[in-house]
Motif scaffolding. Structure first.
Motif, PDB file in Angstrom:
ATOM      1  N   MET A   1       4.914 -14.252  11.265  1.00 32.47           N
ATOM      2  CA  MET A   1       4.798 -13.608  12.557  1.00 32.47           C
ATOM      3  C   MET A   1       3.523 -12.763  12.559  1.00 32.47           C
ATOM      4  N   ARG A   2       2.885 -12.653  13.715  1.00 36.88           N
ATOM      5  CA  ARG A   2       1.687 -11.834  13.851  1.00 36.88           C
ATOM      6  C   ARG A   2       2.097 -10.431  14.298  1.00 36.88           C
ATOM      7  N   TYR A   3       1.562  -9.440  13.561  1.00 33.15           N
ATOM      8  CA  TYR A   3       1.788  -8.034  13.879  1.00 33.15           C
ATOM      9  C   TYR A   3       0.454  -7.368  14.186  1.00 33.15           C
ATOM     10  N   TYR A   4       0.509  -6.372  15.048  1.00 34.94           N
ATOM     11  CA  TYR A   4      -0.681  -5.621  15.444  1.00 34.94           C
ATOM     12  C   TYR A   4      -0.506  -4.174  15.018  1.00 34.94           C
ATOM     13  N   GLU A  21      -1.073 -11.878  10.163  1.00 35.54           N
ATOM     14  CA  GLU A  21       0.167 -12.601   9.900  1.00 35.54           C
ATOM     15  C   GLU A  21       0.865 -12.027   8.663  1.00 35.54           C
ATOM     16  N   PHE A  22       2.167 -11.804   8.787  1.00 34.94           N
ATOM     17  CA  PHE A  22       2.989 -11.346   7.667  1.00 34.94           C
ATOM     18  C   PHE A  22       4.314 -12.085   7.706  1.00 34.94           C
ATOM     19  N   GLU A  56       1.182   2.214  15.192  1.00 36.02           N
ATOM     20  CA  GLU A  56       2.279   1.603  15.933  1.00 36.02           C
ATOM     21  C   GLU A  56       2.196   0.115  15.636  1.00 36.02           C
ATOM     22  N   ILE A  57       3.190  -0.400  14.970  1.00 36.15           N
ATOM     23  CA  ILE A  57       3.212  -1.819  14.613  1.00 36.15           C
ATOM     24  C   ILE A  57       3.956  -2.556  15.722  1.00 36.15           C
ATOM     25  N   THR A  58       3.267  -3.521  16.326  1.00 34.93           N
ATOM     26  CA  THR A  58       3.878  -4.255  17.431  1.00 34.93           C
ATOM     27  C   THR A  58       3.871  -5.754  17.156  1.00 34.93           C
ATOM     28  N   THR A  59       4.716  -6.447  17.887  1.00 35.81           N
ATOM     29  CA  THR A  59       4.734  -7.904  17.855  1.00 35.81           C
ATOM     30  C   THR A  59       3.760  -8.424  18.905  1.00 35.81           C
TER      31      THR A  59
END
Length: 77
Positions: A1-4, A21-22, A56-59
């Motif tokens: 999944m990609r995280y921002y 991607e993680f 802030e980690i977002t999807t």
């Protein structure tokens, strides 16, 4: 999944336009922790003020799934 990894500083938000991607959210949070530590180390060397920034980690859809306060990565004792 990609995280921002957006950086919030008071009312300002610096958006991460690329993300990374993680495999898991835990891996993304670990990366944010280490990145915050590196950023703080650079700022300390330059004598800058460290004042409450948060990752802030977002999807991809913008949902906040985690936060890492920069101050949480500093051990005082």
């Amino acid at each position: 999944m990609r995280y921002y990894f957006h950086v919030r500083s008071h009312e300002k938000l610096a958006r991460d336009p690329e993300g990374a991607e993680f495999e898991t959210l835990e891996a993304a949070c670990d990366e944010a922790f280490h990145a915050a530590r590196e950023i703080l180390a650079e700022r300390l060397v330059r004598g800058e003020v460290i004042d409450g920034e948060i990752f802030e980690i977002t999807t991809e859809n913008g949902e906040i799934v985690g936060t890492v306060p920069f101050r949480a990565v500093v051990r005082m004792q």
